[in-house]
Design an enzyme around this catalytic site. Structure first.
Site, PDB file in Angstrom:
ATOM      1  N   LYS A  44       0.568  -1.395   0.166  1.00  0.00           N
ATOM      2  CA  LYS A  44       0.014  -0.051  -0.177  1.00  0.00           C
ATOM      3  C   LYS A  44       0.822   2.134   0.153  1.00  0.00           C
ATOM      4  CE  LYS A  44      -4.590  -1.577   1.864  1.00  0.00           C
ATOM      5  NZ  LYS A  44      -5.443  -0.421   2.913  1.00  0.00           N
TER       6      LYS A  44
ATOM      7  N   LYS B 251      -4.484 -10.773  -6.538  1.00  0.00           N
ATOM      8  CA  LYS B 251      -5.994 -10.995  -6.075  1.00  0.00           C
ATOM      9  C   LYS B 251      -6.663 -10.034  -7.024  1.00  0.00           C
ATOM     10  CE  LYS B 251      -6.132  -8.735  -2.254  1.00  0.00           C
ATOM     11  NZ  LYS B 251      -5.478  -8.026  -0.814  1.00  0.00           N
TER      12      LYS B 251
ATOM     13  N   LYS C 274     -10.604  -4.165  -5.427  1.00  0.00           N
ATOM     14  CA  LYS C 274     -11.331  -2.153  -5.557  1.00  0.00           C
ATOM     15  C   LYS C 274     -10.069  -1.800  -6.291  1.00  0.00           C
ATOM     16  CE  LYS C 274     -10.334  -1.674  -1.212  1.00  0.00           C
ATOM     17  NZ  LYS C 274     -10.906  -2.046   0.509  1.00  0.00           N
TER      18      LYS C 274
HETATM   19  P1  TYM Z   1     -10.767  -5.748   3.208  1.00  0.00           P
HETATM   20  O1  TYM Z   1     -11.870  -4.309   3.284  1.00  0.00           O
HETATM   21  O2  TYM Z   1      -8.921  -5.698   2.425  1.00  0.00           O
HETATM   22  O3  TYM Z   1     -11.573  -7.162   3.480  1.00  0.00           O
HETATM   23  C1  TYM Z   1     -12.002  -7.163   3.890  1.00  0.00           C
HETATM   24  C2  TYM Z   1     -12.284  -8.385   3.797  1.00  0.00           C
HETATM   25  O4  TYM Z   1     -12.098  -8.855   2.523  1.00  0.00           O
HETATM   26  C3  TYM Z   1     -11.003  -9.824   2.333  1.00  0.00           C
HETATM   27  N1  TYM Z   1     -11.298 -10.469   0.701  1.00  0.00           N
HETATM   28  C4  TYM Z   1     -10.576 -10.888  -0.047  1.00  0.00           C
HETATM   29  N2  TYM Z   1     -11.243 -12.179  -0.116  1.00  0.00           N
HETATM   30  C5  TYM Z   1     -10.187 -13.372  -0.672  1.00  0.00           C
HETATM   31  N3  TYM Z   1      -9.852 -12.329  -2.212  1.00  0.00           N
HETATM   32  C6  TYM Z   1     -10.539 -11.817  -2.507  1.00  0.00           C
HETATM   33  N4  TYM Z   1      -9.870 -11.068  -3.345  1.00  0.00           N
HETATM   34  C7  TYM Z   1     -10.239 -10.416  -1.067  1.00  0.00           C
HETATM   35  N5  TYM Z   1     -10.037  -9.368  -1.306  1.00  0.00           N
HETATM   36  C8  TYM Z   1     -10.405  -8.460  -0.003  1.00  0.00           C
HETATM   37  C9  TYM Z   1     -10.052  -9.761   2.922  1.00  0.00           C
HETATM   38  O5  TYM Z   1      -9.765 -10.784   3.200  1.00  0.00           O
HETATM   39  C10 TYM Z   1     -10.931  -9.222   4.364  1.00  0.00           C
HETATM   40  O6  TYM Z   1     -11.200 -10.270   4.681  1.00  0.00           O
HETATM   41  N6  TYM Z   1      -7.812  -5.500   7.374  1.00  0.00           N
HETATM   42  C11 TYM Z   1      -8.986  -5.701   6.915  1.00  0.00           C
HETATM   43  C12 TYM Z   1      -9.919  -5.270   7.279  1.00  0.00           C
HETATM   44  C13 TYM Z   1      -9.404  -5.402   8.987  1.00  0.00           C
HETATM   45  C14 TYM Z   1      -9.634  -6.484  10.212  1.00  0.00           C
HETATM   46  C15 TYM Z   1     -10.053  -6.439  11.402  1.00  0.00           C
HETATM   47  C16 TYM Z   1     -10.839  -7.755   9.699  1.00  0.00           C
HETATM   48  C17 TYM Z   1      -9.732  -4.533  10.189  1.00  0.00           C
HETATM   49  N7  TYM Z   1      -9.607  -5.081  11.171  1.00  0.00           N
HETATM   50  C18 TYM Z   1     -10.375  -7.139  12.471  1.00  0.00           C
HETATM   51  C19 TYM Z   1     -10.541  -9.136  10.826  1.00  0.00           C
HETATM   52  C20 TYM Z   1      -9.791  -8.322  11.696  1.00  0.00           C
HETATM   53  C21 TYM Z   1      -9.035  -5.239   5.787  1.00  0.00           C
HETATM   54  O7  TYM Z   1      -8.503  -4.639   5.711  1.00  0.00           O
HETATM   55  O8  TYM Z   1     -10.099  -5.958   5.010  1.00  0.00           O
END
Ligand code: TYM
Length: 333
Positions: free
Chosen positions: A112, A195, A198
């Protein structure tokens, strides 16, 4: 006692990856566990600048997505992170427990921040420490996430262990990442080695939860593939990332294993398989999109859900923060 926590950032469009890798799993777990908390992590979102009006809109849209996908706000606790101040308060303590070297190893920060990491926000650097606080303020034991969050959940265990060790307590539990299902890493429709994201500049690379039926069908029809038909054994997908990805998506959408899908679809050309996948995707995703739009027509219902969710979450978080402060030696007059 087992407790589930997870979160999604309200920082951009939602993709099929978010749905299959995370939210669809959240829905399954709300029935399997006595207590589940699902958060819109707005504090994490602003580690990269967000337009305030957009952030408000996206937070509500994410709540609408949770509900439309099947989360029941009477059961699961749905709330936005900033409404429960204990997250940020515990994160500060963890900033003093975690080591700079640990943060330097986080691959998501490197991705990032890009080449010019000096210009990244301090918040982006400390992101994993706040994420550990999200999880541990509820003493959560299970965290359903996509594969890309595994390193962050492992770091959460390191932070819990170091806190327990430094203060000679057995206070924070060891959290397990739950990375399950056939779509823990949904790949780009244009490049099976990347991957689905978005932030990919090509909209054709992803299915957005806001896409209409025609758009979904078109993107799947145009998805990159190789010229071979589907193999009749899973082995045959080994060096065919695009084919593997479409099979995984089909499996996840139909709640089956990739093996089952191959057993049924083996031998088919993509010209035949893609329309079946498109139909299935539309059948599952369109009702969710429709319900999301309906919920967004009158946001007062969403705001009520989030207000109640924050109260329920705080009732758990507050005593944990108090105990943490006690352990650390803060006076609480
Ligand atoms: P974020 O917002 O990037 O994504 C949310 C969830 O979606 C999953 N994900 C995917 N899974 C499979 N294939 C993909 N292409 C894909 N793109 C996204 C992510 O693995 C995630 O589970 N840091 C986290 C948010 C967060 C969080 C937490 C999660 C903040 N605090 C505490 C769990 C526990 C994040 O950026 O997710």
């Amino acid at each position: 006692t087992p407790r589930v926590f997870s979160g999604v950032q309200p920082s951009g469009g939602l993709t099929l990856g978010n749905y299959l890798g995370a939210v669809r799993r959240f829905v399954a777990m709300q029935d399997e566990f006595p207590e589940t908390l699902y958060c819109m992590v707005d504090l994490h979102a602003i580690t990269v600048w967000q337009d305030p009006a957009e952030l408000r809109l996206r937070t509500r849209q994410l709540a609408a997505f949770y509900i439309a996908a099947g989360l029941n706000p009477e059961k699961a606790i749905l709330f936005n992170q900033s409404a429960v101040p204990e997250h940020a308060q515990l994160a500060w303590v963890f900033n003093c427990v975690a080591r700079i070297g640990w943060m330097n190893r986080m691959t998501q920060f490197k991705d990032k921040a890009g080449k010019n990491a000096e210009k990244a926000s301090l918040g982006l650097y400390a992101y994993p420490s706040l994420m550990a606080a999200d999880i541990l303020i509820y003493h959560a034991t299970h965290v359903p996430v996509g594969d890309d969050q595994k390193q962050h959940v492992e770091l959460t265990r390191d932070i819990a262990a170091k806190f327990n060790h430094d203060y000679g307590v057995d206070f924070f539990p060891m959290t397990d990442p739950v990375i399950e299902g056939e779509a823990t890493r949904v790949m780009s429709l244009r490049d099976g080695t990347k991957k689905m994201s978005k932030s990919d500049p090509s909209d054709a690379s992803r299915i957005n939860m806001s896409d209409d039926a025609d758009t979904i069908a078109k993107k799947i029809r145009k998805a990159k593939t190789d010229p071979e038909p589907l193999p009749s054994e899973l082995e045959g997908l080994k060096d065919r990332p695009e084919a593997r990805n479409l099979v995984n998506i089909y499996a996840a959408l139909s709640n089956r294993t990739a093996e089952d899908v191959i057993a049924e679809m083996g031998g088919k050309q993509f010209g035949e398989f893609k329309p079946l996948l498109a139909d299935l995707a539309v059948e599952i995703l369109s009702p969710i999109t429709g319900e999301m739009n309906r919920l967004m027509d009158d946001v007062s219902e969403i705001d009520r859900v989030l207000g109640r969710g924050a109260l329920r979450a705080r009732a758990i978080a507050e005593p944990v923060l108090k105990q943490t402060y006690e352990i650390v030696g803060f006076l609480q007059p």
